[in-house]
Enzyme design. Structure first.
Site, PDB file in Angstrom:
ATOM      1  N   HIS A   1       0.802  -1.231   0.000  1.00 50.64           N
ATOM      2  CA  HIS A   1       0.000   0.000   0.000  1.00 50.64           C
ATOM      3  C   HIS A   1       0.829   1.271   0.000  1.00 50.64           C
ATOM      4  O   HIS A   1       0.268   2.364   0.002  1.00 50.64           O
ATOM      5  CB  HIS A   1      -0.972   0.027   1.191  1.00 50.64           C
ATOM      6  CG  HIS A   1      -0.296   0.204   2.523  1.00 50.64           C
ATOM      7  ND1 HIS A   1       0.225  -0.846   3.222  1.00 50.64           N
ATOM      8  CD2 HIS A   1      -0.054   1.313   3.263  1.00 50.64           C
ATOM      9  CE1 HIS A   1       0.756  -0.398   4.352  1.00 50.64           C
ATOM     10  NE2 HIS A   1       0.607   0.917   4.402  1.00 50.64           N
TER      11      HIS A   1
HETATM   12  C1  UD1 Z   1      -2.452   5.461   5.652  1.00 44.27           C
HETATM   13  C2  UD1 Z   1      -1.197   6.067   6.272  1.00 44.27           C
HETATM   14  C3  UD1 Z   1      -0.039   5.091   6.157  1.00 44.27           C
HETATM   15  C4  UD1 Z   1      -0.404   3.745   6.749  1.00 44.27           C
HETATM   16  C5  UD1 Z   1      -1.705   3.248   6.128  1.00 44.27           C
HETATM   17  C6  UD1 Z   1      -2.126   1.992   6.839  1.00 44.27           C
HETATM   18  C7  UD1 Z   1      -0.863   8.503   6.119  1.00 44.27           C
HETATM   19  C8  UD1 Z   1      -0.178   9.590   5.391  1.00 44.27           C
HETATM   20  N1  UD1 Z   1      -0.803   7.291   5.564  1.00 44.27           N
HETATM   21  O1  UD1 Z   1      -2.201   5.269   4.281  1.00 44.27           O
HETATM   22  O2  UD1 Z   1       1.079   5.595   6.848  1.00 44.27           O
HETATM   23  O3  UD1 Z   1       0.631   2.843   6.480  1.00 44.27           O
HETATM   24  O4  UD1 Z   1      -2.735   4.222   6.296  1.00 44.27           O
HETATM   25  O5  UD1 Z   1      -3.022   1.239   6.131  1.00 44.27           O
HETATM   26  O6  UD1 Z   1      -1.447   8.744   7.141  1.00 44.27           O
HETATM   27  N2  UD1 Z   1      -9.546   4.381   1.454  1.00 44.27           N
HETATM   28  C9  UD1 Z   1     -10.764   3.730   1.415  1.00 44.27           C
HETATM   29  N3  UD1 Z   1     -11.324   3.337   2.592  1.00 44.27           N
HETATM   30  C10 UD1 Z   1     -10.759   3.555   3.800  1.00 44.27           C
HETATM   31  C11 UD1 Z   1      -9.529   4.229   3.837  1.00 44.27           C
HETATM   32  C12 UD1 Z   1      -8.934   4.633   2.671  1.00 44.27           C
HETATM   33  O7  UD1 Z   1     -11.318   3.503   0.344  1.00 44.27           O
HETATM   34  O8  UD1 Z   1     -11.326   3.147   4.831  1.00 44.27           O
HETATM   35  C13 UD1 Z   1      -8.910   4.757   0.176  1.00 44.27           C
HETATM   36  C14 UD1 Z   1      -9.263   6.159  -0.274  1.00 44.27           C
HETATM   37  O9  UD1 Z   1      -9.337   6.142  -1.661  1.00 44.27           O
HETATM   38  C15 UD1 Z   1      -8.066   6.977   0.159  1.00 44.27           C
HETATM   39  C16 UD1 Z   1      -6.917   5.976   0.025  1.00 44.27           C
HETATM   40  O10 UD1 Z   1      -7.486   4.713   0.364  1.00 44.27           O
HETATM   41  O11 UD1 Z   1      -7.877   8.115  -0.609  1.00 44.27           O
HETATM   42  C17 UD1 Z   1      -5.741   6.279   0.921  1.00 44.27           C
HETATM   43  O12 UD1 Z   1      -6.148   6.419   2.293  1.00 44.27           O
HETATM   44  P1  UD1 Z   1      -5.273   7.311   3.307  1.00 44.27           P
HETATM   45  O13 UD1 Z   1      -5.776   7.164   4.692  1.00 44.27           O
HETATM   46  O14 UD1 Z   1      -5.105   8.689   2.779  1.00 44.27           O
HETATM   47  O15 UD1 Z   1      -3.841   6.675   3.198  1.00 44.27           O
HETATM   48  P2  UD1 Z   1      -3.391   5.165   3.247  1.00 44.27           P
HETATM   49  O16 UD1 Z   1      -2.772   4.801   1.960  1.00 44.27           O
HETATM   50  O17 UD1 Z   1      -4.497   4.328   3.761  1.00 44.27           O
HETATM   51  N1  UDP Z   2      -3.373  -6.159   8.779  1.00 42.94           N
HETATM   52  C1  UDP Z   2      -4.631  -6.766   8.893  1.00 42.94           C
HETATM   53  N2  UDP Z   2      -5.271  -7.147   7.756  1.00 42.94           N
HETATM   54  C2  UDP Z   2      -4.735  -6.994   6.519  1.00 42.94           C
HETATM   55  C3  UDP Z   2      -3.456  -6.382   6.424  1.00 42.94           C
HETATM   56  C4  UDP Z   2      -2.817  -5.967   7.570  1.00 42.94           C
HETATM   57  O1  UDP Z   2      -5.139  -6.951  10.001  1.00 42.94           O
HETATM   58  O2  UDP Z   2      -5.375  -7.367   5.526  1.00 42.94           O
HETATM   59  C5  UDP Z   2      -2.710  -5.699  10.013  1.00 42.94           C
HETATM   60  C6  UDP Z   2      -1.305  -6.198  10.255  1.00 42.94           C
HETATM   61  O3  UDP Z   2      -1.313  -7.453  10.910  1.00 42.94           O
HETATM   62  C7  UDP Z   2      -0.733  -5.095  11.120  1.00 42.94           C
HETATM   63  C8  UDP Z   2      -1.395  -3.836  10.574  1.00 42.94           C
HETATM   64  O4  UDP Z   2      -2.553  -4.287   9.880  1.00 42.94           O
HETATM   65  O5  UDP Z   2      -1.148  -5.277  12.468  1.00 42.94           O
HETATM   66  C9  UDP Z   2      -0.481  -3.111   9.646  1.00 42.94           C
HETATM   67  O6  UDP Z   2      -1.200  -2.102   9.009  1.00 42.94           O
HETATM   68  P1  UDP Z   2      -0.778  -1.497   7.597  1.00 42.94           P
HETATM   69  O7  UDP Z   2       0.093  -2.453   6.874  1.00 42.94           O
HETATM   70  O8  UDP Z   2      -2.025  -1.041   6.942  1.00 42.94           O
HETATM   71  O9  UDP Z   2       0.013  -0.179   8.022  1.00 42.94           O
HETATM   72  P2  UDP Z   2       1.547   0.142   8.349  1.00 42.94           P
HETATM   73  O10 UDP Z   2       1.957  -0.752   9.457  1.00 42.94           O
HETATM   74  O11 UDP Z   2       2.332  -0.030   7.096  1.00 42.94           O
HETATM   75  O12 UDP Z   2       1.516   1.585   8.735  1.00 42.94           O
END
Ligand code: UD1
Ligand code: UDP
Length: 374
Positions: A212
């Site tokens: 991601h």
């Molecule tokens: C965010 C965090 C990242 C973390 C990740 C965990 C920041 C800058 N980024 O990234 O550090 O590793 O979460 O998963 O804070 N979206 C949905 N449904 C949701 C959430 C998001 O559809 O419930 C989609 C939307 O299109 C959105 C995109 O995902 O624009 C990105 O979501 P966003 O929270 O901005 O960043 P992440 O890539 O999820």
């Molecule tokens: N995780 C989960 N389901 C998934 C993918 C990840 O429960 O399908 C959990 C994973 O075990 C860990 C956390 O989500 O506890 C990590 O989140 P993510 O990778 O979204 O964010 P990051 O750690 O990179 O910020």
């Protein structure tokens, strides 16, 4: 009667829930409730049921006391919305301490809001540095640590980084990793999970993939080359790929989703709940990821992890030896995958110091002794 001081913990995105759940559990114990009240604020940065509600259920967390509903947006929009909404909560609830975790936009937004109101902030998972300022998370980490009052650190590199940045020595605590506390909590349930059976998988006969990071999934050419590598791997090994919403959006936009959906050894799923994801991780032959938390969990589980990034803010995972950084070019990935597919036994490993399931207890003890007494 004077009300007990209030601690507000802020969560917003998926990896925040695992970090706060064990802290909430300790804060709910009779010994702690005599000292302070604890409430959870959910910013709504992640809002899909599979990215949010599922974790409250799996981690047995209560409904948040406040839900800010900020949703998605540009970095500025998302951060600004949290600031505006969280300020209202702080003014109403008057917390004695705000606790933030990790490195997402909600983390820096809540920190900025609270510190400007003169409310002390404790940062859990402070001090991690990838050294890569093109990562939004790195900017969030640097800014949060520059502002916060108390730093709770998961690994020694974090202590070194904070001391180098002149963080106050007496407010810096190496406590271990609350994400691993959650892992300990959920492992018994993960061992009972039906997910391998449901997906017709056999232990150690599949690779688990999560992607991601914007650097891997937002660019069409990069995402296409990763998809090619995954398709190549699927020729010899089943792949389970729970797809993050950011990644699904881009796979669709770049016309790549159909190719992997059609492949018979590719199992594409919605984001998994925490318990099922742990079950998938612990039985995987190897994990391929760009996640921060997954690098740590595979280390705690002794599962081989290939991290498709050039840097990590969690160097202990590479030092222990379960995690290998693969700068994500086609050739690097192909070589690493060939090697991973040849390995017949899991890597030997030791647990990083203090990753023992008791980090939240240490944090609560320090908060009780230091932060609430000032
Ligand atoms: C965010 C965090 C990242 C973390 C990740 C965990 C920041 C800058 N980024 O990234 O550090 O590793 O979460 O998963 O804070 N979206 C949905 N449904 C949701 C959430 C998001 O559809 O419930 C989609 C939307 O299109 C959105 C995109 O995902 O624009 C990105 O979501 P966003 O929270 O901005 O960043 P992440 O890539 O999820
Ligand atoms: N995780 C989960 N389901 C998934 C993918 C990840 O429960 O399908 C959990 C994973 O075990 C860990 C956390 O989500 O506890 C990590 O989140 P993510 O990778 O979204 O964010 P990051 O750690 O990179 O910020």
């Amino acid at each position: 009667m004077i009300p007990k001081p209030l601690i507000l913990s802020v969560v917003g995105a998926r990896p925040n829930f695992m970090k706060v759940a064990p802290i909430h559990r300790v804060f709910s114990s009779p010994a702690f409730t005599q000292l302070a009240r604890h409430q959870i604020v959910h910013t709504g940065q992640h809002y899909d049921a599979a990215m949010s509600d599922a974790f409250f259920h799996d981690l047995e967390m209560p409904e948040p006391a406040y839900f800010l509903g900020v949703g998605s947006g540009s970095h500025a929009e998302q951060t600004a919305k949290v600031i505006v909404e969280f300020e209202k909560v702080c003014l109403e609830a008057k917390p004695a301490l705000v606790l933030v975790v990790g490195d997402v936009n909600s983390t820096i937004a809540a920190t900025l809001t609270a510190t400007k109101l003169g409310i002390p902030v404790a940062h859990v998972e402070a001090g991690l540095r990838s050294g890569d300022r093109t990562m939004p998370e790195e900017l969030n980490r640097i800014a949060t640590d520059a502002l916060c009052d108390y730093a709770f650190v998961t690994e020694k590199s974090g202590v070194d980084n904070l001391l180098r940045e002149n963080f106050r020595h007496d407010r810096l605590h190496f406590v271990g990793n609350t994400m691993i506390d959650s892992l300990h909590f959920a492992l018994p349930k993960a061992r009972q999970s039906p997910i391998l059976h449901d997906l017709s998988l056999e232990a150690r006969q599949y690779a688990l993939v999560t992607l991601h990071r914007p650097s891997n999934v937002d660019d069409a050419a990069q995402l296409q080359s990763l998809v090619e590598m995954l398709l190549e791997t699927a020729e010899t090994c089943s792949i389970v790929f729970p797809v993050h919403p950011r990644t699904r959006k881009h796979l669709e936009r770049f016309g790549l989703l159909g190719r992997i959906e059609e492949h018979p050894r590719f199992i594409l799923t919605e984001p998994q709940g925490y318990v099922n994801f742990l079950a998938l991780m612990m039985s995987a032959r190897f994990v391929m990821t760009d996640s921060g938390g997954v690098q740590e969990e595979t280390t705690a589980l002794g599962v081989s992890c290939l991290t498709l990034r050039t840097t990590t803010e969690r160097p202990i995972t590479c030092e222990i030896g379960t995690n290998i950084l693969i700068p994500p070019t086609t050739e690097n990935i192909r070589t690493a995958l060939r090697k991973a597919l040849q390995e017949t036994t899991p890597p030997s490993y030791t647990l990083p110091p203090l990753w023992d399931g008791k980090a939240a207890e240490r944090i609560a003890a320090i908060i009780a002794q230091e932060c609430l007494k000032r």
